[in-house]
Design a protein around this motif. Structure first.
Motif, PDB file in Angstrom:
ATOM      1  N   ASP A   1       0.831  -1.195   0.000  1.00  0.00           N
ATOM      2  CA  ASP A   1       0.000   0.000   0.000  1.00  0.00           C
ATOM      3  C   ASP A   1       0.869   1.250   0.000  1.00  0.00           C
ATOM      4  N   LYS A   2       0.254   2.408   0.150  1.00  0.00           N
ATOM      5  CA  LYS A   2       0.987   3.679   0.094  1.00  0.00           C
ATOM      6  C   LYS A   2       1.987   3.840   1.233  1.00  0.00           C
ATOM      7  N   GLU A   3       1.779   3.111   2.310  1.00  0.00           N
ATOM      8  CA  GLU A   3       2.677   3.193   3.464  1.00  0.00           C
ATOM      9  C   GLU A   3       3.784   2.150   3.417  1.00  0.00           C
ATOM     10  N   GLY A   4       3.816   1.333   2.370  1.00  0.00           N
ATOM     11  CA  GLY A   4       4.854   0.323   2.227  1.00  0.00           C
ATOM     12  C   GLY A   4       4.545  -0.996   2.909  1.00  0.00           C
ATOM     13  N   LYS A   5       3.321  -1.169   3.404  1.00  0.00           N
ATOM     14  CA  LYS A   5       2.926  -2.422   4.058  1.00  0.00           C
ATOM     15  C   LYS A   5       2.283  -3.361   3.034  1.00  0.00           C
ATOM     16  N   ALA A   6       2.505  -4.653   3.226  1.00  0.00           N
ATOM     17  CA  ALA A   6       1.917  -5.651   2.331  1.00  0.00           C
ATOM     18  C   ALA A   6       0.400  -5.642   2.479  1.00  0.00           C
ATOM     19  N   ILE A   7      -0.299  -5.684   1.350  1.00  0.00           N
ATOM     20  CA  ILE A   7      -1.758  -5.730   1.367  1.00  0.00           C
ATOM     21  C   ILE A   7      -2.183  -7.145   1.723  1.00  0.00           C
ATOM     22  N   GLN A   8      -3.049  -7.235   2.734  1.00  0.00           N
ATOM     23  CA  GLN A   8      -3.501  -8.541   3.217  1.00  0.00           C
ATOM     24  C   GLN A   8      -4.987  -8.725   2.955  1.00  0.00           C
ATOM     25  N   CYS A   9      -5.357  -9.950   2.685  1.00  0.00           N
ATOM     26  CA  CYS A   9      -6.761 -10.306   2.511  1.00  0.00           C
ATOM     27  C   CYS A   9      -7.463 -10.208   3.863  1.00  0.00           C
ATOM     28  N   PRO A  10      -8.588  -9.517   3.932  1.00  0.00           N
ATOM     29  CA  PRO A  10      -9.284  -9.409   5.212  1.00  0.00           C
ATOM     30  C   PRO A  10      -9.904 -10.723   5.682  1.00  0.00           C
ATOM     31  N   LYS A  11     -10.096 -11.678   4.785  1.00  0.00           N
ATOM     32  CA  LYS A  11     -10.703 -12.954   5.171  1.00  0.00           C
ATOM     33  C   LYS A  11      -9.672 -13.945   5.712  1.00  0.00           C
ATOM     34  N   CYS A  12      -8.594 -14.178   4.927  1.00  0.00           N
ATOM     35  CA  CYS A  12      -7.623 -15.204   5.336  1.00  0.00           C
ATOM     36  C   CYS A  12      -6.310 -14.619   5.850  1.00  0.00           C
ATOM     37  N   GLY A  13      -6.098 -13.316   5.658  1.00  0.00           N
ATOM     38  CA  GLY A  13      -4.871 -12.678   6.135  1.00  0.00           C
ATOM     39  C   GLY A  13      -3.667 -12.905   5.241  1.00  0.00           C
TER      40      GLY A  13
END
Length: 137
Positions: free
Chosen positions: A77-89
């Motif tokens: 994302d814009k902050e450099g964090k990996a985008i995670q699925c809200p269901k399974c993580g």
């Protein structure tokens, strides 16, 4: 004579060039086939089978390894964090997924087909390859 083999197909010229640059950085000769027609009119992408990333057959194993490593990198994302699925993580997500659900997306799709233009509106969504769920947007 070089025997060119299609390694993978892309429907987004930017992603195709990103993959080409990764291969060239690893000293693997490559070329993009049908890139111009898809860039000029993206609605032809399905008709021509997308943009084909091709390598000489003698480089196919090394090229596949580079593409695998590139595909395993998480979207950030814009902050450099990996985008995670809200269901399974999980972080095995892609945004190569077009979502035409909703009234605005449906109307944009109809207009784009009627006038043979690139859709004026589309939702930015992600698709989790692990649990097969769309999210975001």
């Amino acid at each position: 004579m070089i025997n060119w083999v299609t390694l993978t197909e892309y429907y987004d010229p930017i992603k195709a060039h990103f993959a080409r640059i990764q291969l060239e950085a690893n000293e693997i000769p490559c070329q993009l086939k049908d890139e111009q027609i898809v860039s000029v009119n993206p609605l032809y992408a399905n008709a021509v089978g997308g943009i084909k990333l091709q390598v000489p057959d003698s480089y196919i194993e090394k090229a596949l390894q580079v593409i695998r490593e590139m595909n395993e990198l998480p979207y950030i994302d814009k902050e450099g964090k990996a985008i995670q699925c809200p269901k399974c993580g999980g972080t095995n997500v892609t945004n190569d997924f077009n979502d035409i659900s909703g009234f605005r997306s449906f109307i944009a799709m109809l207009i784009s087909f009627a006038f043979s233009v690139w859709p004026l509106y589309k939702k930015e969504v992600y698709y989790c390859k692990s649990c097969k769920r769309t999210f975001g947007g």
